[in-house]
Design a protein around this motif. Structure first.
Motif, PDB file in Angstrom:
ATOM      1  N   ALA A   5      -1.466  11.541   3.970  1.00 26.45           N
ATOM      2  CA  ALA A   5      -2.522  10.532   4.015  1.00 26.45           C
ATOM      3  C   ALA A   5      -3.887  11.156   3.740  1.00 26.45           C
ATOM      4  O   ALA A   5      -4.807  10.474   3.292  1.00 26.45           O
ATOM      5  CB  ALA A   5      -2.519   9.832   5.366  1.00 26.45           C
ATOM      6  N   ASN A   6      -4.014  12.449   4.016  1.00 25.14           N
ATOM      7  CA  ASN A   6      -5.273  13.152   3.753  1.00 25.14           C
ATOM      8  C   ASN A   6      -5.333  13.717   2.342  1.00 25.14           C
ATOM      9  O   ASN A   6      -6.313  14.362   1.969  1.00 25.14           O
ATOM     10  CB  ASN A   6      -5.454  14.289   4.761  1.00 25.14           C
ATOM     11  N   GLY A   7      -4.273  13.495   1.575  1.00 25.48           N
ATOM     12  CA  GLY A   7      -4.247  14.001   0.204  1.00 25.48           C
ATOM     13  C   GLY A   7      -5.221  13.252  -0.696  1.00 25.48           C
ATOM     14  O   GLY A   7      -5.598  12.109  -0.443  1.00 25.48           O
ATOM     15  N   ARG A   8      -5.638  13.905  -1.767  1.00 22.30           N
ATOM     16  CA  ARG A   8      -6.592  13.325  -2.710  1.00 22.30           C
ATOM     17  C   ARG A   8      -5.998  13.333  -4.106  1.00 22.30           C
ATOM     18  O   ARG A   8      -5.372  14.304  -4.525  1.00 22.30           O
ATOM     19  CB  ARG A   8      -7.913  14.097  -2.698  1.00 22.30           C
ATOM     20  N   SER A   9      -6.213  12.245  -4.819  1.00 24.79           N
ATOM     21  CA  SER A   9      -5.709  12.119  -6.184  1.00 24.79           C
ATOM     22  C   SER A   9      -6.496  13.037  -7.122  1.00 24.79           C
ATOM     23  O   SER A   9      -7.705  13.227  -6.946  1.00 24.79           O
ATOM     24  CB  SER A   9      -5.838  10.668  -6.641  1.00 24.79           C
ATOM     25  N   PRO A  10      -5.842  13.597  -8.157  1.00 17.25           N
ATOM     26  CA  PRO A  10      -6.583  14.422  -9.129  1.00 17.25           C
ATOM     27  C   PRO A  10      -7.624  13.619  -9.902  1.00 17.25           C
ATOM     28  O   PRO A  10      -8.623  14.180 -10.351  1.00 17.25           O
ATOM     29  CB  PRO A  10      -5.478  14.945 -10.056  1.00 17.25           C
ATOM     30  N   THR A  19       6.539  20.223  -5.243  1.00 19.82           N
ATOM     31  CA  THR A  19       5.350  21.061  -5.407  1.00 19.82           C
ATOM     32  C   THR A  19       4.765  21.488  -4.063  1.00 19.82           C
ATOM     33  O   THR A  19       4.387  22.631  -3.857  1.00 19.82           O
ATOM     34  CB  THR A  19       4.268  20.301  -6.210  1.00 19.82           C
ATOM     35  N   PHE A  20       4.714  20.530  -3.120  1.00 20.98           N
ATOM     36  CA  PHE A  20       4.024  20.792  -1.864  1.00 20.98           C
ATOM     37  C   PHE A  20       4.962  20.976  -0.674  1.00 20.98           C
ATOM     38  O   PHE A  20       4.528  21.137   0.452  1.00 20.98           O
ATOM     39  CB  PHE A  20       3.055  19.638  -1.576  1.00 20.98           C
ATOM     40  N   GLY A  21       6.269  20.945  -0.940  1.00 23.17           N
ATOM     41  CA  GLY A  21       7.226  21.115   0.145  1.00 23.17           C
ATOM     42  C   GLY A  21       7.359  19.856   0.972  1.00 23.17           C
ATOM     43  O   GLY A  21       6.927  18.782   0.569  1.00 23.17           O
ATOM     44  N   ASN A  22       8.006  19.969   2.140  1.00 22.78           N
ATOM     45  CA  ASN A  22       8.187  18.810   3.010  1.00 22.78           C
ATOM     46  C   ASN A  22       6.937  18.606   3.868  1.00 22.78           C
ATOM     47  O   ASN A  22       6.637  19.397   4.748  1.00 22.78           O
ATOM     48  CB  ASN A  22       9.413  19.003   3.905  1.00 22.78           C
ATOM     49  N   LEU A  23       6.226  17.519   3.590  1.00 20.12           N
ATOM     50  CA  LEU A  23       5.001  17.201   4.315  1.00 20.12           C
ATOM     51  C   LEU A  23       5.169  15.861   5.010  1.00 20.12           C
ATOM     52  O   LEU A  23       5.837  14.959   4.503  1.00 20.12           O
ATOM     53  CB  LEU A  23       3.810  17.124   3.355  1.00 20.12           C
ATOM     54  N   THR A  24       4.575  15.724   6.167  1.00 19.99           N
ATOM     55  CA  THR A  24       4.628  14.447   6.863  1.00 19.99           C
ATOM     56  C   THR A  24       3.704  13.452   6.172  1.00 19.99           C
ATOM     57  O   THR A  24       2.775  13.832   5.456  1.00 19.99           O
ATOM     58  CB  THR A  24       4.188  14.603   8.325  1.00 19.99           C
ATOM     59  N   CYS A  25       3.981  12.167   6.443  1.00 21.22           N
ATOM     60  CA  CYS A  25       3.128  11.131   5.850  1.00 21.22           C
ATOM     61  C   CYS A  25       1.701  11.221   6.357  1.00 21.22           C
ATOM     62  O   CYS A  25       0.754  10.876   5.656  1.00 21.22           O
ATOM     63  CB  CYS A  25       3.713   9.752   6.141  1.00 21.22           C
ATOM     64  N   GLU A  26       1.538  11.676   7.581  1.00 27.19           N
ATOM     65  CA  GLU A  26       0.194  11.833   8.131  1.00 27.19           C
ATOM     66  C   GLU A  26      -0.584  12.894   7.364  1.00 27.19           C
ATOM     67  O   GLU A  26      -1.770  12.748   7.092  1.00 27.19           O
ATOM     68  CB  GLU A  26       0.287  12.199   9.612  1.00 27.19           C
ATOM     69  N   GLU A  27       0.117  13.966   6.989  1.00 24.53           N
ATOM     70  CA  GLU A  27      -0.530  15.024   6.202  1.00 24.53           C
ATOM     71  C   GLU A  27      -0.842  14.530   4.800  1.00 24.53           C
ATOM     72  O   GLU A  27      -1.898  14.830   4.243  1.00 24.53           O
ATOM     73  CB  GLU A  27       0.379  16.254   6.152  1.00 24.53           C
ATOM     74  N   ASN A  85      -6.076  19.873  -1.129  1.00 22.64           N
ATOM     75  CA  ASN A  85      -5.572  18.561  -0.729  1.00 22.64           C
ATOM     76  C   ASN A  85      -5.147  17.695  -1.911  1.00 22.64           C
ATOM     77  O   ASN A  85      -4.739  16.550  -1.728  1.00 22.64           O
ATOM     78  CB  ASN A  85      -6.650  17.800   0.061  1.00 22.64           C
ATOM     79  N   CYS A  86      -5.251  18.225  -3.115  1.00 26.94           N
ATOM     80  CA  CYS A  86      -4.926  17.451  -4.313  1.00 26.94           C
ATOM     81  C   CYS A  86      -3.410  17.231  -4.409  1.00 26.94           C
ATOM     82  O   CYS A  86      -2.628  18.176  -4.287  1.00 26.94           O
ATOM     83  CB  CYS A  86      -5.433  18.171  -5.562  1.00 26.94           C
ATOM     84  N   ILE A  87      -3.008  15.980  -4.627  1.00 23.16           N
ATOM     85  CA  ILE A  87      -1.597  15.620  -4.769  1.00 23.16           C
ATOM     86  C   ILE A  87      -1.457  14.721  -5.986  1.00 23.16           C
ATOM     87  O   ILE A  87      -2.133  13.702  -6.100  1.00 23.16           O
ATOM     88  CB  ILE A  87      -1.072  14.894  -3.508  1.00 23.16           C
ATOM     89  N   GLU A  88      -0.564  15.116  -6.904  1.00 25.72           N
ATOM     90  CA  GLU A  88      -0.430  14.387  -8.156  1.00 25.72           C
ATOM     91  C   GLU A  88       0.339  13.082  -8.009  1.00 25.72           C
ATOM     92  O   GLU A  88      -0.064  12.050  -8.531  1.00 25.72           O
ATOM     93  CB  GLU A  88       0.257  15.273  -9.207  1.00 25.72           C
ATOM     94  N   ILE A  89       1.467  13.087  -7.326  1.00 22.27           N
ATOM     95  CA  ILE A  89       2.315  11.901  -7.215  1.00 22.27           C
ATOM     96  C   ILE A  89       2.638  11.649  -5.753  1.00 22.27           C
ATOM     97  O   ILE A  89       3.066  12.548  -5.041  1.00 22.27           O
ATOM     98  CB  ILE A  89       3.628  12.070  -8.014  1.00 22.27           C
ATOM     99  N   PHE A  90       2.421  10.426  -5.336  1.00 23.15           N
ATOM    100  CA  PHE A  90       2.740  10.067  -3.947  1.00 23.15           C
ATOM    101  C   PHE A  90       3.057   8.584  -3.886  1.00 23.15           C
ATOM    102  O   PHE A  90       2.207   7.754  -4.177  1.00 23.15           O
ATOM    103  CB  PHE A  90       1.572  10.393  -3.027  1.00 23.15           C
ATOM    104  N   ARG A  91       4.283   8.240  -3.548  1.00 23.60           N
ATOM    105  CA  ARG A  91       4.698   6.853  -3.393  1.00 23.60           C
ATOM    106  C   ARG A  91       4.758   6.510  -1.903  1.00 23.60           C
ATOM    107  O   ARG A  91       5.487   7.141  -1.152  1.00 23.60           O
ATOM    108  CB  ARG A  91       6.061   6.610  -4.042  1.00 23.60           C
TER     109      ARG A  91
END
Length: 544
Positions: free
Chosen positions: A152-157, A142-150, A123-129
């Motif tokens: 939202a569960n991402g975690r910062s490194p 890096t992670f392809g096309n992901l929905t904002c809902e998906e 679930n680690c995501i480096e950059i998310f605006r």
């Protein structure tokens, strides 16, 4: 003179006279080093942001200056010693974490800036605006096309480095888990530093603080210069300095401001009293208190500009409001700041600068706290029990005992133990309780006029009359009011607003809180039971 004869008598008996500061500046720098600490850099700016700006948080300082001054001229009590012991025990963990981050800063790529480490999860995501989610999806190479809902569960490194690597946190207080050997070595290293800063007494401590108390200011200035040149810095600073006067009508603002000043001024911890005990009899501690209060408050206010220029940059880079990036406590020091420096050019340099500042800010507060506790222990023993190297042995025992307790905080469940100490043992309630009785005893038992006379005998003049009013009425009412509000609005301890501590954890916490709070009534009953005469006669004698 009588004092000189006593000094010669002491030397003949084989024990030395009480140490004094080599010069007055040693005392001033030690007080600056102790009072100006991590709370000035992370807690004060956050509370100002939370409660409507810097002007709001300066409101109760007039009352707390009186307590700050009082601690320079009072004797050390048992309650203060218990509180400072607990504080010495858990506070050093922040230094151990800071030392660990400092070591990890010496790499070409900061380990908390990427998601390709062994401790990272899927679930680690480096950059998310967040602004990129306006259309419902976000393109990420890096992670392809992901929905904002998906996402939202991402975690910062940064969060994963803190929780999975540094803390390696378990599921609760009842799961201590394995030992973190890297953190244990860092803890051992900082305790060794503290020991060799304190073991020879105030004459050596007074020299060390010239570096540990001043160098953080150099780093703060460097970080400010860098911070104000970053995009979004202006918005962050305006968010900090623009007051919201309507907040003054909220009780929580006064609670936060009052308890922050207690932490910032180190009131009730006993260390200021210990430092003041090494002054010469006629030292003008009243003037010193004014100077130190100005430095303390000025540092807090100045730190706010450094903090919010960087938080404004973070908000600009992430495309979110500043309220989404500002955190308090360890979250600000070990999540928000590392994230900010990872976004800067030449990130390892800024990371190393920040964490050496963090380490030095905490280090002088820590070894002065240990000095205060050891001073109290040694003062319990009359001079006839003096032995060679007793200070070195006492400091070693104190450091070793605290280190043994700290081992529980470098396990997987260590953060839960740390927060238990932080929330109960040296909390706002214990300090407010201590300050209330401090004023009551001075004003109504010993006598405010009598105390003013004693101060005048020392410094050569009487303080302003408002000091007497504060001791007698204003400060006790403020302290008890905030204390009762704390008690009535008590909430069980949680971690990250998710994990609720078990009942037995709360019992341990309240035992730590009561261990200092009960010192005052228990000592009162003990002294009263051993006094001769009726209750009224004893009270009359103690007052006059």
């Amino acid at each position: 003179p009588e004092e000189e004869q006593k000094g010669h008598l002491g030397k003949k008996k084989g024990y030395p006279e009480r140490e004094t500061w080599t010069r007055q500046m040693d005392f001033m720098m030690s007080c600056v080093g102790f009072a100006v600490g991590l709370g000035n850099v992370w807690r004060f700016p956050y509370l100002c942001y939370k409660n409507g700006g810097g002007k709001t948080c300066f409101t109760p300082e007039v009352v707390d200056f009186q307590l700050f001054f009082t601690e320079f001229v009072l004797g050390l009590g048992f309650a203060s010693m218990v509180i400072v012991f607990f504080c010495n025990t858990y506070y050093i963990m922040v230094l151990a974490w800071g030392f660990y981050y400092f070591i990890k800063s010496f790499s070409s790529t900061l380990p908390w800036s990427t998601c390709d480490n062994p401790w990272n999860t899927e679930n680690c995501i480096e950059i998310f605006r967040h602004g990129d989610c306006l259309n419902g999806t976000i393109g990420n190479s890096t992670f392809g096309n992901l929905t904002c809902e998906e996402l939202a569960n991402g975690r910062s490194p940064i969060i994963e480095f803190w929780e999975n690597k540094v803390l390696n946190i378990s599921d609760g207080l009842d799961e201590p888990g394995a030992m973190n050997w890297e953190m244990l070595l860092c803890l051992m290293a900082v305790w060794v530093m503290v020991y060799f800063c304190v073991w020879k007494g105030v004459k050596s401590t007074g020299k060390i603080v010239y570096f540990t108390a001043t160098f953080p200011y150099v780093v703060l200035i460097i970080l400010l210069v860098r911070g104000v040149t970053l995009p979004g810095a202006y918005d962050g600073i305006m968010y900090y300095v623009k007051p919201n006067w309507s907040k003054l009508g909220e009780a929580q603002v006064w609670i936060d401001a009052g308890t922050q000043i207690f932490f910032s001024y180190a009131i009730g911890l006993g260390a200021l009293t210990a430092l003041g005990s090494y002054n010469r009899f006629n030292n003008d501690c009243y003037k010193d208190a004014f100077v130190l209060a100005f430095i303390n408050s000025g540092t807090s206010f100045f730190s706010g500009f450094v903090v919010f220029s960087i938080l404004g940059f973070m908000a600009s880079e992430q495309g979110v409001d500043i309220s989404k990036v500002a955190e308090s406590g360890p979250g600000l020091a070990f999540i928000a700041y590392p994230k900010a420096v990872s976004m800067m050019p030449v990130a390892p340099v800024w990371a190393a600068l920040f964490f050496i500042m963090l380490l030095l800010l905490g280090l002088d507060s820590q070894f002065v706290g240990v000095e205060g506790f050891v001073t109290g222990i040694l003062d319990l023993f009359p001079g006839k029990y003096y032995m060679r190297y007793q200070r070195e042995i006492a400091v070693a025992i104190c450091c070793l005992l605290c280190f043994i307790i700290d081992i529980s905080m470098v396990t997987q469940g260590g953060m839960y133990v740390f927060q238990l100490f932080d929330y109960y043992s040296a909390s706002g309630m214990t300090l407010l309780w201590q300050a209330f009785w401090e004023c009551v005893v001075v004003a109504w038992v010993y006598g405010a006029d009598r105390f003013m006379d004693d101060i005048a005998r020392m410094i050569g003049y009487r303080p302003f009359p408002w000091m007497k009013w504060c001791w007698s009425f204003i400060t006790p009412c403020v302290c008890m009011g905030i204390f009762l509000f704390h008690l009535l609005n008590y909430k069980p301890l949680t971690y990250n607003n998710v994990y609720v501590y078990p009942w037995w954890g709360e019992v341990i916490g309240w035992c730590m809180a009561l261990s200092s709070m009960l010192c005052i009534p228990v000592s009162f009953v003990y002294k009263l039971s051993g006094a001769k005469g009726t209750f009224r006669e004893v009270c009359t004698i103690s007052t006059y």
